[in-house]
Scaffold this motif. Structure first.
Motif, mmCIF file in Angstrom:
data_model
loop_
_atom_site.group_PDB
_atom_site.id
_atom_site.type_symbol
_atom_site.label_atom_id
_atom_site.label_comp_id
_atom_site.label_asym_id
_atom_site.label_seq_id
_atom_site.Cartn_x
_atom_site.Cartn_y
_atom_site.Cartn_z
ATOM 1 N N PRO A 37 0.351 -0.980 -0.009
ATOM 2 C CA PRO A 37 0.184 -0.039 0.428
ATOM 3 C C PRO A 37 1.150 1.116 0.123
ATOM 4 O O PRO A 37 1.804 1.770 0.735
ATOM 5 C CB PRO A 37 -1.059 -0.545 1.381
ATOM 6 C CG PRO A 37 -0.928 -1.467 1.946
ATOM 7 C CD PRO A 37 0.613 -1.889 1.208
ATOM 8 N N ASN A 175 -6.098 -10.123 -7.569
ATOM 9 C CA ASN A 175 -4.823 -10.406 -7.514
ATOM 10 C C ASN A 175 -4.422 -11.580 -7.206
ATOM 11 O O ASN A 175 -4.966 -12.657 -6.873
ATOM 12 C CB ASN A 175 -4.801 -10.023 -5.833
ATOM 13 C CG ASN A 175 -3.044 -10.092 -5.623
ATOM 14 O OD1 ASN A 175 -2.573 -10.086 -6.498
ATOM 15 N ND2 ASN A 175 -2.351 -10.056 -4.268
ATOM 16 N N TYR A 206 -10.037 -6.081 -1.461
ATOM 17 C CA TYR A 206 -9.916 -5.001 -2.005
ATOM 18 C C TYR A 206 -10.923 -4.374 -1.749
ATOM 19 O O TYR A 206 -11.307 -3.916 -3.148
ATOM 20 C CB TYR A 206 -9.441 -5.584 -3.109
ATOM 21 C CG TYR A 206 -7.991 -5.757 -2.952
ATOM 22 C CD1 TYR A 206 -6.156 -5.570 -2.884
ATOM 23 C CD2 TYR A 206 -7.861 -7.544 -3.503
ATOM 24 C CE1 TYR A 206 -5.083 -6.237 -2.596
ATOM 25 C CE2 TYR A 206 -6.029 -8.238 -2.876
ATOM 26 C CZ TYR A 206 -5.313 -7.221 -2.565
ATOM 27 O OH TYR A 206 -4.377 -7.711 -2.553
ATOM 28 N N ILE A 209 -11.498 -0.876 -1.621
ATOM 29 C CA ILE A 209 -10.576 -0.346 -2.638
ATOM 30 C C ILE A 209 -11.366 -0.541 -3.596
ATOM 31 O O ILE A 209 -11.497 -1.155 -5.345
ATOM 32 C CB ILE A 209 -9.162 -0.679 -2.532
ATOM 33 C CG1 ILE A 209 -9.262 -0.958 -1.508
ATOM 34 C CG2 ILE A 209 -8.246 1.102 -3.664
ATOM 35 C CD1 ILE A 209 -8.913 0.182 -0.235
ATOM 36 N N SER A 234 -5.708 -4.461 6.392
ATOM 37 C CA SER A 234 -4.347 -4.138 5.609
ATOM 38 C C SER A 234 -4.173 -3.014 4.577
ATOM 39 O O SER A 234 -3.412 -1.464 4.509
ATOM 40 C CB SER A 234 -3.155 -5.043 5.507
ATOM 41 O OG SER A 234 -2.974 -5.253 6.251
ATOM 42 N N LYS A 235 -5.840 -3.200 4.472
ATOM 43 C CA LYS A 235 -5.759 -2.870 3.227
ATOM 44 C C LYS A 235 -6.768 -0.619 3.219
ATOM 45 O O LYS A 235 -6.420 -0.483 1.948
ATOM 46 C CB LYS A 235 -6.944 -3.303 2.678
ATOM 47 C CG LYS A 235 -6.488 -4.486 1.308
ATOM 48 C CD LYS A 235 -4.596 -4.343 0.902
ATOM 49 C CE LYS A 235 -3.831 -5.790 0.312
ATOM 50 N NZ LYS A 235 -3.487 -6.420 1.530
ATOM 51 N N PRO A 239 -1.424 -2.192 6.442
ATOM 52 C CA PRO A 239 -0.754 -3.540 7.143
ATOM 53 C C PRO A 239 0.235 -3.920 7.828
ATOM 54 O O PRO A 239 0.600 -4.906 8.611
ATOM 55 C CB PRO A 239 -0.085 -3.541 5.903
ATOM 56 C CG PRO A 239 0.928 -2.124 5.160
ATOM 57 C CD PRO A 239 -0.302 -1.381 6.113
ATOM 58 N N TYR A 295 -5.346 5.759 -5.415
ATOM 59 C CA TYR A 295 -4.733 4.138 -5.638
ATOM 60 C C TYR A 295 -5.534 4.757 -7.195
ATOM 61 O O TYR A 295 -4.748 4.120 -8.462
ATOM 62 C CB TYR A 295 -5.352 3.471 -5.479
ATOM 63 C CG TYR A 295 -4.977 2.376 -4.218
ATOM 64 C CD1 TYR A 295 -3.341 3.486 -3.674
ATOM 65 C CD2 TYR A 295 -5.410 1.842 -3.566
ATOM 66 C CE1 TYR A 295 -3.157 2.813 -2.430
ATOM 67 C CE2 TYR A 295 -4.491 1.683 -2.050
ATOM 68 C CZ TYR A 295 -3.629 2.127 -1.728
ATOM 69 O OH TYR A 295 -3.245 1.738 -0.667
ATOM 70 N N GLY A 322 -8.227 -1.851 -6.612
ATOM 71 C CA GLY A 322 -7.534 -3.117 -5.811
ATOM 72 C C GLY A 322 -5.755 -1.917 -6.370
ATOM 73 O O GLY A 322 -5.926 -1.033 -6.550
ATOM 74 N N MET A 323 -5.022 -3.019 -6.243
ATOM 75 C CA MET A 323 -3.865 -2.453 -6.182
ATOM 76 C C MET A 323 -2.899 -3.205 -7.503
ATOM 77 O O MET A 323 -1.759 -2.584 -7.872
ATOM 78 C CB MET A 323 -3.284 -2.853 -5.356
ATOM 79 C CG MET A 323 -3.636 -2.170 -3.706
ATOM 80 S SD MET A 323 -2.915 -3.182 -2.409
ATOM 81 C CE MET A 323 -1.058 -3.256 -1.833
ATOM 82 N N THR A 370 0.124 1.228 -6.654
ATOM 83 C CA THR A 370 0.190 1.846 -5.806
ATOM 84 C C THR A 370 1.650 2.482 -4.077
ATOM 85 O O THR A 370 1.260 3.129 -3.963
ATOM 86 C CB THR A 370 -0.960 0.847 -4.423
ATOM 87 O OG1 THR A 370 0.371 -0.644 -3.769
ATOM 88 C CG2 THR A 370 -1.698 0.304 -5.123
#
Length: 389
Positions: A37, A175, A206, A209, A234-235, A239, A295, A322-323, A370
């Motif tokens: 992140p 992911n 996620y 997000i 964590s998101k 984290p 993001y 997401g990331m 990210t």
């Protein structure tokens, strides 16, 4: 000394990401390889204040042993969040606080997987789940992904032919691919899971997000008794606290609690109380908006740079949250070669091979957007484009 290790250790892969991160820590390298992140949005001052307040106001209780299930007010917050956002009917008794979503996966493996158990998993699939489940020596059965989610015929084959006991998936901003399952796919998959009376492990790390306003209903909404749902702080906070949770039906929860008691007794009660104090005193939706705005900007920057710089023969996903995004190179490219040549250009990428349980993915890459500024993203994509060209 010839150590006699358990046989399972030879069948459990080391974390490819963790090993690569050792190589990419040099400050000159622009890294798209990790899944970190953006630290610029961490609520450092707020967490510092609530940490002090928890120690001052709740010192003895915050430093004592606690129940395995977790801090009740925090479990209540998670349940209420599910109910208000998705219209679920979750109680705090259906929530177990864990050491991050990775422990959630480990506990699911403990209670559902024996040696040789057939397990359905997305292809490409989340590397953390592959590693966690591999400890229990399952038989993986890949379920291919399309632009709107898993191939339905693969899900049905997994049930009818492979006799999969559980299916694991990441419906929101998956992911590594960045793909979000469509509402139609979620409902169809729920029907199949219910028809064959199987368990779906719905990893929703996620889900908050989102770069668009709409939130799809989780699979759990359709078949609550068939779904074990994982989530992560964590998101949406940080984290470093290593805090996550499992939402599961009562009969499953009983087994999960027993497995957690044998693992670590309970997750850090100090961290749980700090997180709950933060959630109680600060507007989480405003903070999540800050994260998603950041993001979204970084994702847009990477997609734009890829469109401008990459050869037309390279395809890529455009995430709506997401990331990560996913790169597919033309046939004949080897992502490990790309990784090594990219490091020479001082840019790090993650080969897609470890996200496949059957040896595929040789011409794929995962890129994280990210943990780099827009300037770094643009320069990193230019460097990677030189390698591809």
């Amino acid at each position: 000394m010839d150590y006699l290790f358990a046989e399972r250790m030879s069948k459990t892969p080391r974390s490819f990401i963790r090993e690569i991160l050792k190589v990419t820590e040099h400050p000159d390298i622009i890294s798209f390889a990790g899944g970190l992140p953006n630290p610029s949005v961490f609520p450092v001052e707020e967490l510092a204040q609530v940490s002090k307040d928890v120690i001052t106001d709740e010192g003895a209780a915050a430093l004592q042993y606690a129940t395995t299930e977790g801090y009740y007010p925090l479990r209540e917050w998670v349940a209420n969040r599910y109910n208000s956002r998705y219209g679920l009917s979750v109680t705090p008794e259906e929530i177990l606080i864990t050491h991050g979503s990775q422990q959630s996966l480990d506990l699911c493996g403990k209670v559902f997987i024996d040696k040789g158990t057939p397990v359905g998993i997305e292809e490409p699939g989340y590397l953390g789940a592959i590693q966690a489940f591999s400890m229990f020596e399952p038989q993986f059965h890949p379920i291919k992904l399309e632009s709107d989610g898993p191939v339905l015929n693969d899900i049905r084959r997994c049930m009818e032919v492979d006799s999969c006991k559980i299916v694991y998936g990441v419906p929101n901003s998956q992911n590594p691919s960045g793909i979000t399952w469509s509402d139609k796919k979620r409902k169809e998959i729920a029907k199949i899971i219910s028809e064959y009376d199987r368990v779906f492990i719905e990893d929703d790390a996620y889900g908050e997000i989102r770069f668009r306003d709409e939130y799809y209903q989780p699979v759990k909404k359709s078949i609550p008794d068939h779904v074990v749902m994982n989530g992560s702080f964590s998101k949406i906070i940080t984290p470093g606290m290593r805090m996550g949770w499992i939402c599961a039906p009562e009969k499953v929860m009983t087994q999960l609690v027993t497995a957690k008691q044998a693992t670590d007794l309970h997750s850090s009660i100090l961290a749980q109380r700090i997180i709950y104090r933060y959630l109680s005193e600060y507007p989480i939706d405003s903070y999540i908006k800050k994260i998603t705005d950041t993001y979204r900007s970084q994702c847009d920057c990477m997609v734009k740079a890829i469109r401008q710089e990459f050869p037309d023969s390279v395809s890529y996903t455009v995430p709506d949250g997401g990331m990560f995004l996913w790169i597919t190179l033309p046939e004949g490219y080897n992502s490990l070669d790309i990784f090594n040549k990219a490091l020479e250009e001082k840019v790090a990428v993650l080969p897609g091979i470890p996200f496949y349980t059957d040896g595929g993915g040789i011409n794929t890459l995962r890129l994280n957007f990210t943990n780099s500024s827009c300037d770094q993203i643009e320069e990193g994509v230019r460097r990677l484009s030189r390698v591809l060209s």
